[in-house]
Write a protein that holds these residues in place. Structure first.
Motif, PDB file in Angstrom:
ATOM      1  N   LEU A  88      18.294  29.037  47.191  1.00  0.00           N
ATOM      2  CA  LEU A  88      19.580  29.692  46.925  1.00  0.00           C
ATOM      3  C   LEU A  88      20.621  29.299  47.955  1.00  0.00           C
ATOM      4  O   LEU A  88      21.793  29.053  47.621  1.00  0.00           O
ATOM      5  N   TYR A 174      13.937  24.156  42.552  1.00  0.00           N
ATOM      6  CA  TYR A 174      14.632  25.414  42.268  1.00  0.00           C
ATOM      7  C   TYR A 174      16.083  25.360  42.734  1.00  0.00           C
ATOM      8  O   TYR A 174      16.953  26.010  42.138  1.00  0.00           O
ATOM      9  N   TYR A 178      19.275  26.308  40.329  1.00  0.00           N
ATOM     10  CA  TYR A 178      20.295  27.301  40.685  1.00  0.00           C
ATOM     11  C   TYR A 178      21.681  26.674  40.764  1.00  0.00           C
ATOM     12  O   TYR A 178      22.682  27.332  40.476  1.00  0.00           O
ATOM     13  N   SER A 181      23.020  26.768  37.321  1.00  0.00           N
ATOM     14  CA  SER A 181      23.478  28.112  36.958  1.00  0.00           C
ATOM     15  C   SER A 181      24.800  28.450  37.625  1.00  0.00           C
ATOM     16  O   SER A 181      25.700  29.025  37.013  1.00  0.00           O
ATOM     17  N   THR A 208      27.792  35.523  43.077  1.00  0.00           N
ATOM     18  CA  THR A 208      26.836  34.476  42.714  1.00  0.00           C
ATOM     19  C   THR A 208      25.479  35.043  42.312  1.00  0.00           C
ATOM     20  O   THR A 208      24.973  34.744  41.217  1.00  0.00           O
ATOM     21  N   ILE A 212      23.696  34.986  38.399  1.00  0.00           N
ATOM     22  CA  ILE A 212      22.583  34.080  38.094  1.00  0.00           C
ATOM     23  C   ILE A 212      21.250  34.821  38.173  1.00  0.00           C
ATOM     24  O   ILE A 212      20.196  34.198  38.237  1.00  0.00           O
ATOM     25  N   ASN A 215      18.402  33.969  35.708  1.00  0.00           N
ATOM     26  CA  ASN A 215      17.704  32.733  36.065  1.00  0.00           C
ATOM     27  C   ASN A 215      16.755  32.960  37.228  1.00  0.00           C
ATOM     28  O   ASN A 215      15.622  32.471  37.238  1.00  0.00           O
ATOM     29  N   ILE A 216      17.218  33.693  38.241  1.00  0.00           N
ATOM     30  CA  ILE A 216      16.371  33.984  39.404  1.00  0.00           C
ATOM     31  C   ILE A 216      15.126  34.751  38.972  1.00  0.00           C
ATOM     32  O   ILE A 216      14.006  34.447  39.399  1.00  0.00           O
ATOM     33  N   THR A 219      12.671  32.378  37.024  1.00  0.00           N
ATOM     34  CA  THR A 219      12.019  31.400  37.888  1.00  0.00           C
ATOM     35  C   THR A 219      11.110  32.065  38.908  1.00  0.00           C
ATOM     36  O   THR A 219      10.099  31.484  39.318  1.00  0.00           O
TER      37      THR A 219
END
Length: 296
Positions: A88, A174, A178, A181, A208, A212, A215-216, A219
């Motif tokens: 991230l 990852y 991100y 996204s 942010t 997202i 998605n986080i 995953t």
């Protein structure tokens, strides 16, 4: 009516091969694992003895199993937290930092993910080498340590050395996800935040991350479950479970019991516990990370 019937047949013939493969290669073997966990069997003979839940009773009375469980949980927690924090952070820096050569950074960070586990294990085994390894050389150069550290030979730190290799392998993948996204977040939101005087860190946590989060969440569940599988590969390639079982994890323990110690039924009992643990962990993660979907 004919068109509907033809469409149904078309869908059936498209899905049938996938369903057959799923049943034959996943569903039936999974059911067989549960069945074989109730037997005492060496795996290579026709002699099978039904023992009921005796394999599970033996498993939960084993100190070795609890050491394996502790090692697996430690790897899951450490690798997951650090991997996602770095992914991230790097994604935000490359997406919002206005750095030149962003595509080049993406490629560099993604390279570890396309390397095989054996190659990565060889690289990190060389880095951790106590005599000529890069890590000890750097630490001794800056006077951080006086004597070489046995990164893969010390029971207290070997699990963290293993985690380092797993983190390096996963971060780039990852990070790229991100970044994709973050690219969909409207720039106007950040511009409004800048006018309000919000710092970049504040924007990261209030704009942010929430936008997202779906998605986080996805995953995160995928990564934690896959860590159970990946840890087996890294352990097998780097430490073989040593020293003295300090890096033994679920699947390496199952493999050794089933195929090395000829305790196939006991190994399948371990497999059942791992399956149930993974299923429960996925359910808990989905419940804990559930939030209202934000739209922009």
């Amino acid at each position: 009516m004919p068109s509907t019937s033809g469409r149904s047949r078309f869908i059936f013939f498209c899905l049938a091969p996938a369903v057959v493969l799923f049943v034959v290669f996943l569903f039936i073997p999974s059911i067989d694992v549960f069945r074989m966990s109730l037997y005492k069997w060496g795996g290579y003979t026709d002699t099978k003895t039904f023992v009921g839940l005796n394999n599970f009773s033996k498993l939960f009375q084993s100190e070795k199993f609890y050491q394996v469980f502790q090692n697996s949980i430690l790897l899951i927690v450490v690798v997951t937290i650090i991997t996602f924090a770095l992914a991230l952070l790097f994604a935000a820096l490359l997406s919002r930092g206005k750095l030149k050569g962003t595509n080049g950074y993406r490629v560099v960070f993604y390279i570890p993910n396309i390397l095989s586990v054996v190659v990565i294990s060889a690289i990190f085994s060389a880095i951790y080498d106590p005599s000529n390894g890069l890590l000890n050389s750097i630490l001794q150069l800056f006077r951080v340590i006086d004597e070489p550290v046995l990164w893969l030979g010390d029971q207290k730190i070997v699990i963290y050395s293993l985690a380092g290799a797993m983190i390096w392998q996963a971060v780039g993948y990852y990070m790229v996800m991100y970044m994709a996204s973050m690219a969909n977040i409207p720039e106007s939101l950040y511009e409004s935040a800048n006018l309000e005087g919000a710092s970049p860190a504040h924007q990261f946590f209030t704009i942010t991350i929430p936008l997202i989060w779906t998605n986080i969440r996805t995953t995160l569940t995928f990564f934690i479950i896959s860590t159970i599988n990946m840890s087996f590969l890294f352990v097998t390639a780097m430490t073989s479970g040593g020293p003295d079982g300090a890096t033994e994890v679920f699947l390496s323990y199952m493999y050794k019991e089933a195929y090395t110690n000829s305790s196939y039924g006991y190994g399948m009992a371990i497999g059942v516990v791992v399956f149930l643990f993974s299923f429960a962990l996925a359910g808990i993660l989905n419940a804990v990370t559930k939030r209202d979907h934000l739209e922009y």
